[in-house]
Design a protein around this motif. Structure first.
Motif, mmCIF file in Angstrom:
data_model
loop_
_atom_site.group_PDB
_atom_site.id
_atom_site.type_symbol
_atom_site.label_atom_id
_atom_site.label_comp_id
_atom_site.label_asym_id
_atom_site.label_seq_id
_atom_site.Cartn_x
_atom_site.Cartn_y
_atom_site.Cartn_z
ATOM 1 N N ARG A 105 19.822 86.645 51.633
ATOM 2 C CA ARG A 105 19.140 88.192 51.425
ATOM 3 C C ARG A 105 17.939 88.440 51.904
ATOM 4 N NH1 ARG A 105 21.462 88.375 45.691
ATOM 5 N NH2 ARG A 105 23.778 87.979 46.011
ATOM 6 N N PRO A 106 16.877 87.595 51.741
ATOM 7 C CA PRO A 106 15.601 87.646 52.334
ATOM 8 C C PRO A 106 15.438 87.952 53.762
ATOM 9 C CG PRO A 106 15.433 86.017 50.389
ATOM 10 C CD PRO A 106 16.907 86.273 50.809
ATOM 11 N N LEU A 107 16.370 87.303 54.351
ATOM 12 C CA LEU A 107 16.392 87.440 55.924
ATOM 13 C C LEU A 107 17.065 88.427 56.029
ATOM 14 C CD1 LEU A 107 15.915 86.481 58.585
ATOM 15 C CD2 LEU A 107 17.897 84.916 58.310
ATOM 16 N N ALA A 108 18.028 88.839 55.444
ATOM 17 C CA ALA A 108 19.008 89.939 55.713
ATOM 18 C C ALA A 108 18.340 91.356 55.780
ATOM 19 C CB ALA A 108 20.324 89.954 54.823
ATOM 20 N N ARG A 109 17.189 91.308 54.662
ATOM 21 C CA ARG A 109 16.407 92.608 54.528
ATOM 22 C C ARG A 109 15.513 92.634 55.798
ATOM 23 N NH1 ARG A 109 16.735 90.878 48.734
ATOM 24 N NH2 ARG A 109 14.701 89.681 49.104
ATOM 25 N N ARG A 110 15.011 91.726 56.284
ATOM 26 C CA ARG A 110 14.177 91.717 57.551
ATOM 27 C C ARG A 110 15.068 92.010 58.932
ATOM 28 N NH1 ARG A 110 8.972 88.418 57.497
ATOM 29 N NH2 ARG A 110 9.020 89.491 59.621
ATOM 30 N N LEU A 111 16.289 91.964 58.790
ATOM 31 C CA LEU A 111 17.042 92.291 60.164
ATOM 32 C C LEU A 111 17.438 93.789 60.373
ATOM 33 C CD1 LEU A 111 19.262 89.225 60.037
ATOM 34 C CD2 LEU A 111 17.189 89.602 61.209
ATOM 35 N N PRO A 112 17.179 94.364 61.409
ATOM 36 C CA PRO A 112 17.812 95.770 61.586
ATOM 37 C C PRO A 112 19.239 95.894 61.580
ATOM 38 C CG PRO A 112 17.009 94.682 63.615
ATOM 39 C CD PRO A 112 16.842 93.726 62.605
ATOM 40 N N ALA A 113 20.062 94.821 61.573
ATOM 41 C CA ALA A 113 21.566 94.850 61.881
ATOM 42 C C ALA A 113 22.143 93.419 61.283
ATOM 43 C CB ALA A 113 21.896 95.161 63.451
ATOM 44 N N SER A 114 23.508 93.396 61.434
ATOM 45 C CA SER A 114 23.881 92.218 61.208
ATOM 46 C C SER A 114 23.471 91.064 62.432
ATOM 47 C CB SER A 114 25.531 92.182 61.201
ATOM 48 O OG SER A 114 26.178 92.501 62.358
ATOM 49 N N ILE A 115 23.801 89.758 62.193
ATOM 50 C CA ILE A 115 23.429 88.810 63.206
ATOM 51 C C ILE A 115 24.509 89.255 64.355
ATOM 52 C CG2 ILE A 115 24.000 86.324 63.759
ATOM 53 C CD1 ILE A 115 21.500 86.481 62.071
ATOM 54 N N GLU A 116 25.820 89.749 64.174
ATOM 55 C CA GLU A 116 26.706 89.935 65.453
ATOM 56 C C GLU A 116 26.235 90.930 66.140
ATOM 57 O OE1 GLU A 116 28.224 87.182 62.456
ATOM 58 O OE2 GLU A 116 27.613 89.239 62.177
ATOM 59 N N SER A 117 25.337 92.120 65.512
ATOM 60 C CA SER A 117 25.010 93.296 66.084
ATOM 61 C C SER A 117 23.625 93.001 66.536
ATOM 62 C CB SER A 117 25.103 94.297 64.981
ATOM 63 O OG SER A 117 26.436 94.562 64.613
ATOM 64 N N LEU A 118 22.835 92.064 66.435
ATOM 65 C CA LEU A 118 21.326 92.286 66.876
ATOM 66 C C LEU A 118 21.166 92.274 68.556
ATOM 67 C CD1 LEU A 118 19.887 89.247 64.473
ATOM 68 C CD2 LEU A 118 19.616 91.674 64.589
ATOM 69 N N LYS A 119 20.209 92.944 68.899
ATOM 70 C CA LYS A 119 19.825 92.986 70.244
ATOM 71 C C LYS A 119 19.297 91.543 70.680
ATOM 72 C CE LYS A 119 20.191 98.001 70.630
ATOM 73 N NZ LYS A 119 19.481 99.092 70.791
ATOM 74 N N TRP A 120 19.892 90.579 71.058
ATOM 75 C CA TRP A 120 19.369 89.205 71.469
ATOM 76 C C TRP A 120 18.753 89.443 72.874
ATOM 77 C CZ3 TRP A 120 19.608 85.431 68.047
ATOM 78 C CH2 TRP A 120 20.407 85.427 66.823
ATOM 79 N N SER A 121 17.625 88.626 72.966
ATOM 80 C CA SER A 121 16.909 88.652 74.306
ATOM 81 C C SER A 121 17.438 86.958 74.929
ATOM 82 C CB SER A 121 15.419 88.580 74.143
ATOM 83 O OG SER A 121 14.935 89.873 73.475
ATOM 84 N N ALA A 122 17.523 87.175 76.091
ATOM 85 C CA ALA A 122 17.987 85.866 76.738
ATOM 86 C C ALA A 122 16.622 85.326 77.013
ATOM 87 C CB ALA A 122 18.630 86.175 78.073
ATOM 88 N N MET A 123 16.898 83.954 76.813
ATOM 89 C CA MET A 123 15.629 82.875 77.072
ATOM 90 C C MET A 123 15.816 82.066 78.142
ATOM 91 S SD MET A 123 14.742 81.477 73.126
ATOM 92 C CE MET A 123 13.238 80.336 73.828
ATOM 93 N N ALA A 124 17.407 81.582 78.300
ATOM 94 C CA ALA A 124 17.688 80.884 79.336
ATOM 95 C C ALA A 124 19.188 80.755 79.049
ATOM 96 C CB ALA A 124 17.252 79.145 79.049
ATOM 97 N N PRO A 125 19.959 80.133 80.222
ATOM 98 C CA PRO A 125 21.384 80.105 80.168
ATOM 99 C C PRO A 125 21.833 79.595 78.826
ATOM 100 C CG PRO A 125 20.770 79.477 82.330
ATOM 101 C CD PRO A 125 19.265 79.406 81.655
ATOM 102 N N GLY A 126 22.784 80.369 78.245
ATOM 103 C CA GLY A 126 23.198 79.818 76.782
ATOM 104 C C GLY A 126 22.307 79.925 75.673
ATOM 105 N N ILE A 127 21.172 80.464 75.766
ATOM 106 C CA ILE A 127 20.223 80.481 74.799
ATOM 107 C C ILE A 127 19.512 81.890 74.646
ATOM 108 C CG2 ILE A 127 18.013 79.632 73.800
ATOM 109 C CD1 ILE A 127 18.461 77.028 75.511
ATOM 110 N N LYS A 128 19.913 82.368 73.163
ATOM 111 C CA LYS A 128 19.182 83.765 73.210
ATOM 112 C C LYS A 128 18.296 83.803 71.831
ATOM 113 C CE LYS A 128 23.130 86.463 75.068
ATOM 114 N NZ LYS A 128 24.179 87.161 74.820
ATOM 115 N N GLN A 129 17.340 84.708 71.652
ATOM 116 C CA GLN A 129 16.380 84.786 70.580
ATOM 117 C C GLN A 129 16.200 86.303 70.299
ATOM 118 O OE1 GLN A 129 12.458 83.881 71.537
ATOM 119 N NE2 GLN A 129 12.162 85.258 73.339
ATOM 120 N N PHE A 130 15.850 86.382 68.692
ATOM 121 C CA PHE A 130 15.714 87.462 68.268
ATOM 122 C C PHE A 130 14.425 87.290 67.458
ATOM 123 C CE2 PHE A 130 15.586 90.516 65.007
ATOM 124 C CZ PHE A 130 15.590 91.934 65.714
#
Length: 129
Positions: free
Chosen positions: A6-31
């Motif tokens: 819950r403490p993490l969920a409160r910091r997120l703008p959406a569910s993990i599945e709906s986040l706008k991930w940024s690509a770092m490298a092939p197969g690796i994304k970050q938020f």
């Protein structure tokens, strides 16, 4: 759906599945969850695809990693959902995602990682870890 404390969920703008991930490298994304300037540690979610092998690295200080989905293995052992890896500058490792689903991990570091390869050192300023 990935279970998030819950403490993490409160910091997120959406569910993990709906986040706008940024690509770092092939197969690796970050938020990014951090408000700290680059180079002064990191607080972010990483999403690593099955089979991804990170570059060998050590830690300049402390890093905590909480696994939210999937798993990875490294020189220390295997880390799955709910496990926390508490790493310091004495740990040299190369994590490999060993689950059939992506590995989603929350990482918190006090300082940038120390990468072993030249290419990794070149791209480090752009990854923020």
């Amino acid at each position: 759906q990935t279970s998030v404390p819950r403490p993490l969920a409160r910091r997120l703008p959406a569910s993990i599945e709906s986040l706008k991930w940024s690509a770092m490298a092939p197969g690796i994304k970050q938020f990014d969850l951090s408000s700290a300037p680059r180079g002064q540690g990191a607080f972010k979610l990483l999403k690593l695809q099955p089979g991804v092998q990170l570059v060998e690295h050590t830690h300049g200080d402390q890093e905590l990693t909480l696994i939210l989905q999937g798993s990875y293995s490294d020189a220390i052992g295997r880390f799955g959902v709910g496990d926390v890896a508490d790493l310091d500058d004495g740990v040299n490792h190369r994590p490999v995602v060993d689950s059939e689903q992506p590995c989603v991990a929350l990482i918190a570091t006090n300082s940038p990682l120390n990468y072993r390869g030249l290419f990794s050192k070149i791209i480090q300023p752009f990854t923020g870890i």
